[in-house]
Design a protein around this motif. Structure first.
Motif, mmCIF file in Angstrom:
data_model
loop_
_atom_site.group_PDB
_atom_site.id
_atom_site.type_symbol
_atom_site.label_atom_id
_atom_site.label_comp_id
_atom_site.label_asym_id
_atom_site.label_seq_id
_atom_site.Cartn_x
_atom_site.Cartn_y
_atom_site.Cartn_z
ATOM 1 N N VAL A 1 7.580 -9.500 -3.273
ATOM 2 C CA VAL A 1 8.014 -10.763 -3.882
ATOM 3 C C VAL A 1 9.467 -11.057 -3.532
ATOM 4 N N ALA A 2 10.313 -10.046 -3.681
ATOM 5 C CA ALA A 2 11.747 -10.244 -3.454
ATOM 6 C C ALA A 2 12.039 -10.669 -2.020
ATOM 7 N N LYS A 3 11.390 -10.018 -1.070
ATOM 8 C CA LYS A 3 11.608 -10.376 0.336
ATOM 9 C C LYS A 3 11.086 -11.778 0.629
ATOM 10 N N SER A 4 9.997 -12.156 -0.024
ATOM 11 C CA SER A 4 9.457 -13.511 0.154
ATOM 12 C C SER A 4 10.434 -14.572 -0.339
ATOM 13 N N LEU A 5 11.263 -14.197 -1.315
ATOM 14 C CA LEU A 5 12.218 -15.133 -1.893
ATOM 15 C C LEU A 5 13.637 -14.934 -1.363
ATOM 16 N N GLY A 6 13.769 -14.111 -0.329
ATOM 17 C CA GLY A 6 15.047 -14.014 0.353
ATOM 18 C C GLY A 6 16.085 -13.110 -0.269
ATOM 19 N N VAL A 7 15.664 -12.181 -1.136
ATOM 20 C CA VAL A 7 16.626 -11.258 -1.742
ATOM 21 C C VAL A 7 17.016 -10.197 -0.712
ATOM 22 N N ASP A 8 18.305 -9.862 -0.649
ATOM 23 C CA ASP A 8 18.747 -8.905 0.363
ATOM 24 C C ASP A 8 18.410 -7.478 -0.053
ATOM 25 N N ASN A 9 18.330 -6.607 0.942
ATOM 26 C CA ASN A 9 17.874 -5.233 0.719
ATOM 27 C C ASN A 9 18.756 -4.457 -0.242
ATOM 28 N N SER B 1 0.833 -1.199 0.000
ATOM 29 C CA SER B 1 0.000 0.000 0.000
ATOM 30 C C SER B 1 0.869 1.251 0.000
ATOM 31 N N THR B 2 0.382 2.285 -0.703
ATOM 32 C CA THR B 2 1.012 3.605 -0.639
ATOM 33 C C THR B 2 0.237 4.533 0.282
ATOM 34 N N GLN B 3 -0.837 4.020 0.890
ATOM 35 C CA GLN B 3 -1.743 4.877 1.650
ATOM 36 C C GLN B 3 -1.707 4.632 3.149
ATOM 37 N N GLU B 4 -1.206 3.480 3.580
ATOM 38 C CA GLU B 4 -1.197 3.167 5.013
ATOM 39 C C GLU B 4 -0.148 2.093 5.282
ATOM 40 N N VAL B 5 0.171 1.947 6.551
ATOM 41 C CA VAL B 5 1.084 0.888 6.975
ATOM 42 C C VAL B 5 0.328 -0.431 6.969
ATOM 43 N N VAL B 6 0.874 -1.435 6.281
ATOM 44 C CA VAL B 6 0.259 -2.765 6.208
ATOM 45 C C VAL B 6 1.302 -3.800 6.616
ATOM 46 N N GLU B 7 0.855 -5.018 6.832
ATOM 47 C CA GLU B 7 1.757 -6.102 7.218
ATOM 48 C C GLU B 7 2.388 -6.689 5.957
ATOM 49 N N GLY B 8 3.127 -5.832 5.275
ATOM 50 C CA GLY B 8 3.770 -6.200 4.022
ATOM 51 C C GLY B 8 4.664 -5.063 3.584
ATOM 52 N N ALA B 9 4.506 -4.604 2.333
ATOM 53 C CA ALA B 9 5.311 -3.511 1.787
ATOM 54 C C ALA B 9 4.477 -2.236 1.750
ATOM 55 N N TYR B 10 5.087 -1.108 2.152
ATOM 56 C CA TYR B 10 4.294 0.120 2.208
ATOM 57 C C TYR B 10 5.170 1.356 2.083
ATOM 58 N N LEU B 11 4.511 2.472 1.755
ATOM 59 C CA LEU B 11 5.135 3.783 1.650
ATOM 60 C C LEU B 11 4.778 4.592 2.889
ATOM 61 N N LEU B 12 5.787 5.202 3.504
ATOM 62 C CA LEU B 12 5.555 6.049 4.675
ATOM 63 C C LEU B 12 6.577 7.173 4.667
ATOM 64 N N ASP B 13 6.071 8.408 4.630
ATOM 65 C CA ASP B 13 6.941 9.585 4.662
ATOM 66 C C ASP B 13 8.023 9.537 3.585
ATOM 67 N N GLY B 14 7.618 9.108 2.390
ATOM 68 C CA GLY B 14 8.545 9.099 1.258
ATOM 69 C C GLY B 14 9.542 7.962 1.247
ATOM 70 N N LYS B 15 9.331 6.967 2.119
ATOM 71 C CA LYS B 15 10.236 5.831 2.198
ATOM 72 C C LYS B 15 9.464 4.526 2.019
ATOM 73 N N LEU B 16 10.139 3.534 1.448
ATOM 74 C CA LEU B 16 9.537 2.225 1.228
ATOM 75 C C LEU B 16 10.015 1.263 2.309
ATOM 76 N N TYR B 17 9.041 0.575 2.917
ATOM 77 C CA TYR B 17 9.336 -0.357 4.007
ATOM 78 C C TYR B 17 8.761 -1.734 3.692
ATOM 79 N N PHE B 18 9.352 -2.749 4.325
ATOM 80 C CA PHE B 18 8.752 -4.082 4.314
ATOM 81 C C PHE B 18 8.687 -4.571 5.757
ATOM 82 N N LYS B 19 7.465 -4.672 6.254
ATOM 83 C CA LYS B 19 7.219 -5.121 7.633
ATOM 84 C C LYS B 19 8.106 -4.381 8.635
#
Length: 450
Positions: free
Chosen positions: A289-297, A244-262
């Motif tokens: 997808v990448a994090k699910s398959l173990g790709v590093d940041n 989501s780009t609109q809220e924090v979710v239990e996955g990948a999300y946008l917050l304050d111009g930054k991309l997060y995963f969990k």
């Protein structure tokens, strides 16, 4: 490739050629099927059919004789673009003959796990992003499917150490039964191809077939910006991973111009190599997808920062006298153009829009085109597009075709401006497909530079 014996000595009809039909015919032949190919293009003008015949595969060209189905085929594999109300398909189904698309064949013989990507917009970009990120992370990802590399061709060389990253259209998914991706992505769902599907509900049902065989051991990546996806998340056995780009979710999300995963920072949004809010969504799906398959940041970050886009999808073409040119010919609907415009300052954009007239108005586009420097309008839908421009208070110029529009847009532009081909319409009033339309734009830019 698994050398399965499901089709050995069984009669199979391949309906419609093009790249996917040829690949399906050759795969079935390799598996020992008794293959017949039926294509509407006359044999003398059909080099693909001629080559198949030379290689010992039976071909019937120039028409689609219904009596052909009296030969008691065990299976019909059809080109995805052939509708289900086609007389050959109707008769096959009436006779109880299974009707598949070639991606089902690919799944049955694949040794490699599959990441399947579908959606209304963004699936080509997301598919390409995923493959590039996985490869950057040391995995062996192979692009295939609706992206131009037939799955039933690519799968023949894929091993269990590879990963098939497969773009899937609703047309392809309708022809599947046992198809099971390890990870599936639905980028978004908006009304598209209703002339084929009949209704939005039927269109969504076709897309939803991507997860039909999934279990809790499989991962389904969904766009939680959309209420439709939130509702569908309760109707799958798969493990849902939202973005989501609109809220924090239990996955990948946008917050304050930054991309997060969990909760873990991955990268800043402005580091992504292609502009636009839609590409932030595409990047978030890719990260999931990448994090699910173990790709590093670091591999994710480096790959997404270097990503240059996909041809005809917000593709940077060139800069001439300080004017940038972007080819977004693949934007064949309003939402795609809205997304494209979100990455630019309207005051410095000359938008080229218009194309096949499907009878719809462009009122939904009005807020997005407001403030544009200028529009160049073309195609059957020109009058409707101009009505939207009038409502938005945007000046416009008529053009005869894309080449003419490109020249006129450049003449209207100043240093620092952007000429954006993002038609919000299909191409078929003037061009065979959006690729041809985009190539005309690329050539026009090249001639301007020359």
């Amino acid at each position: 490739m698994k050398m399965i014996e499901d089709f050995k000595n069984k009669k199979v009809l391949v309906l419609g050629l093009a790249k996917s039909g040829e690949a399906a015919a050759r795969l079935l032949d390799r598996l020992g099927a008794i293959v017949t190919v039926n294509d509407g293009k006359p044999f003398e003008d059909n080099p693909m059919a001629q080559t198949l015949l030379e290689d010992g595969i039976r071909v019937i060209c120039g028409s689609h004789p219904l009596e052909l189905l009296d030969e008691e085929f065990a299976l019909l594999v059809k080109n995805p673009g052939i509708r289900y109300d086609n007389p050959m398909v109707v008769k096959a189904l009436d006779k109880g003959i299974p009707v598949w698309t070639e991606v089902e064949l690919a799944y049955l013989v694949s040794e490699a796990p599959i990441v399947g990507i579908t959606g209304s917009n963004g699936k080509t970009t997301t598919t390409t992003m995923i493959a590039e990120v996985l490869n950057a992370g040391g995995q062996s990802a192979k692009l295939c499917g609706n992206i131009g590399y037939p799955a039933s061709e690519v799968v023949q060389e894929a091993r269990d150490t590879d990963c098939l990253v497969m773009e899937l259209s609703s047309f392809q998914l309708m022809g599947t039964e046992s198809f099971l991706p390890k990870i599936a992505v639905i980028t978004n769902l908006i009304a598209s191809h209703l002339d084929y599907h009949g209704s939005f509900d039927q269109y969504v049902a076709a897309k939803w077939m991507i997860q039909r065989q999934m279990t809790e051991e499989d991962t389904l990546v969904l766009n939680f910006n959309q209420e439709e996806a939130r509702a569908l998340a309760h109707e799958t056995k798969a493990t849902v991973l939202p973005f989501s780009t609109q809220e924090v979710v239990e996955g990948a999300y946008l917050l304050d111009g930054k991309l997060y995963f969990k909760g873990e920072w991955i990268m800043d949004a402005d580091q992504i190599g292609v502009p636009g809010s839609h590409n932030i969504e595409n990047a978030l799906a890719t990260i999931a997808v990448a994090k699910s398959l173990g790709v590093d940041n670091q591999a994710i970050r480096d790959s997404l920062a270097a990503f240059g886009g996909v041809k005809h999808r917000l593709q940077f073409v060139d800069e001439i006298a300080g004017v940038s040119f972007y080819n977004d010919s693949k934007s064949t609907n309003i939402l795609a153009t809205q997304m494209a415009l979100s990455g630019f300052d309207n005051a410095q954009v000359i938008l080229i829009a218009g194309g096949l007239d499907r009878g719809n108005e462009f009122d939904d586009l009005v807020p997005d085109i407001r403030g544009l420097k200028h529009m160049v309008v073309l195609g059957q839908s020109a009058e409707r597009v101009k009505r939207a421009a009038d409502k938005a208070g945007v000046a416009y110029t008529d053009a005869n075709d894309v080449a003419d529009a490109t020249r006129k847009a450049f003449a209207l532009a100043s240093q620092g401006d952007t000429v954006l081909l993002s038609p919000a319409n299909a191409s078929w009033d003037m061009y065979d497909n959006f690729e041809v339309r985009g190539e005309v734009f690329l050539k026009a830019v090249e001639e301007l530079k020359g």
